[in-house]
Motif scaffolding. Structure first.
Motif, mmCIF file in Angstrom:
data_model
loop_
_atom_site.group_PDB
_atom_site.id
_atom_site.type_symbol
_atom_site.label_atom_id
_atom_site.label_comp_id
_atom_site.label_asym_id
_atom_site.label_seq_id
_atom_site.Cartn_x
_atom_site.Cartn_y
_atom_site.Cartn_z
ATOM 1 N N SER A 190 0.841 -1.192 0.000
ATOM 2 C CA SER A 190 0.000 0.000 0.000
ATOM 3 C C SER A 190 0.879 1.246 0.000
ATOM 4 N N VAL A 191 0.494 2.251 -0.765
ATOM 5 C CA VAL A 191 1.211 3.523 -0.769
ATOM 6 C C VAL A 191 0.677 4.400 0.357
ATOM 7 N N ALA A 192 1.572 4.858 1.218
ATOM 8 C CA ALA A 192 1.190 5.655 2.390
ATOM 9 C C ALA A 192 1.626 7.101 2.188
ATOM 10 N N MET A 193 0.746 7.902 1.600
ATOM 11 C CA MET A 193 1.012 9.323 1.365
ATOM 12 C C MET A 193 0.163 10.197 2.286
ATOM 13 N N SER A 194 -1.155 9.963 2.261
ATOM 14 C CA SER A 194 -2.084 10.839 2.975
ATOM 15 C C SER A 194 -1.938 10.719 4.483
ATOM 16 N N GLU A 195 -2.272 11.820 5.166
ATOM 17 C CA GLU A 195 -2.224 11.857 6.620
ATOM 18 C C GLU A 195 -3.567 12.328 7.169
ATOM 19 N N PRO A 196 -3.864 12.021 8.427
ATOM 20 C CA PRO A 196 -5.145 12.421 9.003
ATOM 21 C C PRO A 196 -5.370 13.931 8.893
ATOM 22 N N LYS A 197 -6.524 14.305 8.378
ATOM 23 C CA LYS A 197 -7.004 15.691 8.286
ATOM 24 C C LYS A 197 -6.319 16.519 7.195
ATOM 25 N N THR A 198 -5.059 16.219 6.847
ATOM 26 C CA THR A 198 -4.338 17.083 5.900
ATOM 27 C C THR A 198 -4.138 16.460 4.528
ATOM 28 N N GLY A 199 -4.485 15.188 4.353
ATOM 29 C CA GLY A 199 -4.295 14.545 3.056
ATOM 30 C C GLY A 199 -2.823 14.396 2.714
ATOM 31 N N PRO B 63 2.014 18.494 0.510
ATOM 32 C CA PRO B 63 3.431 18.473 0.910
ATOM 33 C C PRO B 63 3.768 19.421 2.062
ATOM 34 N N ARG B 64 3.223 20.621 2.035
ATOM 35 C CA ARG B 64 3.573 21.596 3.067
ATOM 36 C C ARG B 64 3.052 21.191 4.444
ATOM 37 N N LEU B 65 1.989 20.358 4.454
ATOM 38 C CA LEU B 65 1.360 19.982 5.709
ATOM 39 C C LEU B 65 1.763 18.596 6.188
ATOM 40 N N MET B 66 2.570 17.886 5.400
ATOM 41 C CA MET B 66 2.956 16.536 5.772
ATOM 42 C C MET B 66 3.828 16.553 7.016
ATOM 43 N N ALA B 67 3.411 15.786 8.038
ATOM 44 C CA ALA B 67 4.119 15.784 9.317
ATOM 45 C C ALA B 67 5.071 14.602 9.465
ATOM 46 N N THR B 68 4.896 13.558 8.669
ATOM 47 C CA THR B 68 5.759 12.380 8.773
ATOM 48 C C THR B 68 7.174 12.737 8.315
ATOM 49 N N THR B 69 8.160 12.337 9.115
ATOM 50 C CA THR B 69 9.551 12.672 8.808
ATOM 51 C C THR B 69 10.415 11.422 8.731
ATOM 52 N N ALA B 70 11.475 11.525 7.962
ATOM 53 C CA ALA B 70 12.506 10.494 7.900
ATOM 54 C C ALA B 70 13.842 11.188 8.152
ATOM 55 N N VAL B 71 14.454 10.864 9.263
ATOM 56 C CA VAL B 71 15.706 11.495 9.677
ATOM 57 C C VAL B 71 16.856 10.520 9.436
ATOM 58 N N LYS B 72 17.925 11.040 8.831
ATOM 59 C CA LYS B 72 19.088 10.203 8.533
ATOM 60 C C LYS B 72 19.721 9.707 9.828
ATOM 61 N N SER B 73 20.071 8.424 9.822
ATOM 62 C CA SER B 73 20.729 7.817 10.976
ATOM 63 C C SER B 73 22.017 7.150 10.505
ATOM 64 N N ALA C 110 -2.953 7.805 6.758
ATOM 65 C CA ALA C 110 -4.365 7.409 6.776
ATOM 66 C C ALA C 110 -4.910 7.279 5.351
ATOM 67 N N TYR C 111 -6.117 6.737 5.249
ATOM 68 C CA TYR C 111 -6.819 6.559 3.975
ATOM 69 C C TYR C 111 -6.007 5.698 3.000
ATOM 70 N N LEU C 112 -5.419 4.630 3.512
ATOM 71 C CA LEU C 112 -4.566 3.778 2.697
ATOM 72 C C LEU C 112 -5.392 2.654 2.078
ATOM 73 N N THR C 113 -5.625 2.719 0.776
ATOM 74 C CA THR C 113 -6.313 1.631 0.091
ATOM 75 C C THR C 113 -5.466 0.373 0.189
ATOM 76 N N ASN C 114 -6.079 -0.720 0.612
ATOM 77 C CA ASN C 114 -5.427 -2.014 0.868
ATOM 78 C C ASN C 114 -4.536 -1.974 2.113
ATOM 79 N N GLY C 115 -4.589 -0.895 2.872
ATOM 80 C CA GLY C 115 -3.751 -0.789 4.057
ATOM 81 C C GLY C 115 -3.907 -1.938 5.042
ATOM 82 N N PRO C 116 -5.152 -2.320 5.405
ATOM 83 C CA PRO C 116 -5.318 -3.392 6.386
ATOM 84 C C PRO C 116 -4.812 -4.760 5.926
ATOM 85 N N ILE C 117 -4.655 -4.971 4.617
ATOM 86 C CA ILE C 117 -4.196 -6.277 4.130
ATOM 87 C C ILE C 117 -2.769 -6.221 3.598
ATOM 88 N N ALA C 118 -2.144 -5.046 3.669
ATOM 89 C CA ALA C 118 -0.819 -4.871 3.071
ATOM 90 C C ALA C 118 0.257 -5.579 3.894
#
Length: 374
Positions: A120-129, A132-142, A153-161
């Protein structure tokens, strides 16, 4: 595929739908995903249409995916299971096959082609879709890769992915923000699959959400480059989804035409000339939409997203006209408010609202470009 192979494929898809999907009348009311049917679809090759033959797929085009989706709905009578089919094939071809690492493709694509795994592709987030400017999910280099935090949120096929292509901000601010996409296994420590979401239509296609808390991924998990997922995946994925969703829409309209014509034939009182004309116009619009769907998907094969977008705008307009005719015909034929025709009508109406605002903005931009002084 050659033309004769395409004909064989589409005939087989129609037979599969009639034999395995249409009898499952419970699908349109079920919140339980039909894994047995999904396995049958995998064995029939339907879950690897766009995957290259070297990975166990059929090497079919986007146009063939859309055409197959149309036939599955027309002969299987359910939009929801075909929505799951469509997203599975889109993610396999557009995200994993196109942007994944070679090791990811070697491992994952054969499993997706068989239907053993889905992503499943996980792009959208709760309330903000997916803004890009509102995306809160981050990936920090380690030291060993990346640490991902956020919620999707709103992930088609999310529960079975079995895995998720997670889009996250990787740096920058405001308009200069950068984004990456990462393949994250469902079993990854820190990833929680949240309860399924009830969106009220397209059953039995499941929709869900995930939470990521310090999820560690290696550099091999990258899907594309770590700074350019916005242009590589997010923006074009929307265009591809819009184009390919025209397929199941035409299938649903074709089935509605068949059902309404059957009801009108069964009436003791012959239909009026006006009703005959309305039915004939509906048939012509469905014919036009089928051809427009093929052209729109073909533009995706050419990666001409601008042309696909304009064709999709036209498709939406004509489809709206077709749905208006459906409402008129339903009113005149006193159709039941439950059952297959009612479910198809609701699923079409609600799914047409997806990305409607984005389509309106595209129309405005086209108009503005024409008004600019040359």
């Amino acid at each position: 595929m050659e033309s004769d192979q395409i004909q064989d494929w589409t005939a087989a898809a129609s037979r599969f739908a009639a034999l395995h999907i249409a009898p499952r009348t419970e699908l349109s009311k079920s919140r339980e995903f039909p894994f047995d049917l999904w396995q049958q679809m995998g064995k029939a090759g339907l879950l690897g249409i766009g995957i290259e033959k070297q990975y166990g797929g059929a090497s079919g085009s986007y146009a063939l995916i859309a055409q197959t989706a149309s036939l599955l709905v027309e002969h299987g009578h359910n939009l929801g299971i075909v929505a799951s089919f469509l997203i599975h094939n889109m993610v396999a071809r557009f995200a994993v096959q196109r942007l994944g690492t070679q090791s990811t493709k070697d491992t994952l694509l054969p499993q997706m082609a068989r239907g053993d795994k889905t992503v499943s592709v996980a792009m959208s987030e709760p309330k903000t879709g997916a803004h890009p400017r509102l995306m809160a999910t981050t990936a920090v280099k380690s030291a060993d890769g990346w640490l991902i935090n956020g919620q999707k949120a709103y992930l088609t096929n999310g529960p079975i992915a079995d895995a998720f292509v997670v889009v996250a901000a990787t740096g920058g601010q405001d308009k200069a923000r950068t984004f990456g996409a990462f393949l994250v296994e469902k079993s990854a420590p820190g990833l929680t699959v949240l309860p399924a979401m009830d969106i009220g239509f397209l059953l039995p296609a499941p929709h869900g959400a995930i939470r990521l808390e310090n999820v560690a991924v290696s550099p091999k998990a990258l899907v594309g480059t770590p700074e350019n997922a916005l242009n590589e995946l997010v923006k074009p994925f929307r265009a591809v989804e819009d184009a390919l969703m025209t397929g199941p829409a035409t299938g649903a309209l074709s089935r509605q035409l068949e059902l309404i014509a059957g009801i009108m034939r069964s009436k003791k009182t012959p239909p009026t000339t006006d009703m005959e004309q309305a039915l004939g116009l509906f048939s012509s619009l469905v014919f036009a939409l089928k051809n427009l769907s093929c052209q729109t998907a073909a533009k995706i094969d050419e990666y001409n997203l601008e042309a696909a977008g304009q064709l999709n705008i036209a498709f939406r307009y004509i489809a709206d006209e077709a749905r208006s005719l459906i409402n008129r015909l339903l009113g005149e034929t006193s159709m039941e408010k439950e059952g297959e025709l009612a479910t198809l009508t609701q699923d079409l109406r609600l799914s047409s609202q997806i990305a409607a605002n984005a389509s309106a903005r595209k129309q405005a931009k086209l108009g503005q470009s024409l008004l600019k002084t040359k």
